[in-house]
Design an enzyme around this catalytic site. Sequence first.
Site, short mmCIF file in Angstrom:
data_model
loop_
_atom_site.label_atom_id
_atom_site.label_comp_id
_atom_site.label_asym_id
_atom_site.label_seq_id
_atom_site.Cartn_x
_atom_site.Cartn_y
_atom_site.Cartn_z
CG ASP A 97 -1.98 8.90 8.95
OD1 ASP A 97 -2.80 8.09 9.03
OD2 ASP A 97 -2.11 9.85 7.92
CG ASP A 145 2.53 6.49 6.52
OD1 ASP A 145 3.64 6.41 6.75
OD2 ASP A 145 1.85 7.02 5.74
CG HIS A 192 -2.73 4.58 5.87
ND1 HIS A 192 -3.08 5.95 6.08
CD2 HIS A 192 -1.42 4.53 5.65
CE1 HIS A 192 -1.81 6.84 6.14
NE2 HIS A 192 -0.97 5.82 5.72
CG ASN A 250 -10.90 5.91 8.72
OD1 ASN A 250 -11.02 6.76 9.51
ND2 ASN A 250 -9.86 5.24 8.39
CB CYS A 296 -7.63 9.03 9.48
SG CYS A 296 -7.94 7.79 8.17
#
Length: 306
Positions: A97, A145, A192, A250, A296
Site C-alpha cells: 500500500d 494508495d 485496492h 490476493n 498486499c
Amino acid sequence: MISSYDEWSPLKQVIVGDASDANWPVNDPVFKQESSKTTWKETPVPRGPVPQRIIEETNQDLDTLASTLRSLGVEVLRPDPLNFQAHDGMYNYCPRDRLLVHGNTIVNPAMMYPCRDMELQCYHDIVDAAEHYYFMPRNEGMVLDAANVCRLGKDKMLFLESPSGNKKAYDWFCDIFPDVTVELCNFYAGVHIDSTVVPLREGLVLLNGSRVNEENCPKMFADWQKIFVDNVEPQDFYQYPYASKWIALNMLVVDPRTVICDKYQTDLIKTLEQCNFTVIPLELRHSRTLGGGFHCVTLDTWRQHA
C-alpha cells in the site's frame, strides 16, 4: 537494487511486511469515517491496538512466507520497526500500500489514511536505493494508495479509481510517467485493485467475476486469456472484516510458473494448476481481519526482466 516493472517476472528481492504493534487508528480523520462508509454493519469498526494474539499469529505466518521465499532464492527484506500503537498509526503489515515501484522509480503517494504517511520512515533503505523518487503532495486534493495501481510492464499500468485513488491523483500519476499508458478503471467501488485483477504472466490474467466482466474488463486485456473466478472460500475474521472474502484472490506471483496462494482455496488452486502453475499453498490467518493477502503483505523491489 530497485528494478520491477510488472507483477510476474522472476522475483529476486521483496519486502515482507510485519504486524508488530499493529493498531486501528483512533484520531485519523479519514479512518474515523469508516463506520459510516462500511457495508458491514454487524460489528463496529475497530479502534486502538490490535490484540496481541492476532499480531503474534500474523507474524508467524509472515515469517513462514519470508522463509518460503528465501528457499526459492529470493532475497527478503523487512520494514524497520515502529510502534504504531504509541503513535496512533496503523501497521507495517501491508508494504504494498505504501510505496509504488516502477522500474528504478519509487512513488510515495498521499495515502487515503493520513496516519499511514508515518510508515515511510520504515523503508528508508529502499527509498534511498531508487534512482528516481516522486513525492505526491498531500493537502492538494490527491489521494492514492500504491495498491490502486497494477503494473503490466515498462509501458502499461492500470489505475483503479476508488476512495483510495482519485482522478486528481490519476492525472498527477500520468504526468510523472509520460511514456506509460495508464488505463483508468472504475469497476470496483471499494479500495485496492489487487483482489480484483491478478496478472499471472504476460497474456494471462485472473479476474474477480463478481466485479469484472467482458464489458468492463480493462482494454489492456483485450488479447489476454482471462480466468474469471466467481466464488472463493470465505475465511474467518476477528470481530470485524477489514477485507472481504475476495482477499482470497490476493496472491503473490513468484515467477511466470509459480504462485503463492491461500491454502484454503482448493478450487482456485486446481484452476491455477490446470494453467501449469506450481502453487505454493500458505496461510495468512488474519488476512481479513488486517486487510491483506500475499500480494498486499509484500512489495517486490527487484524482478528479473528479459
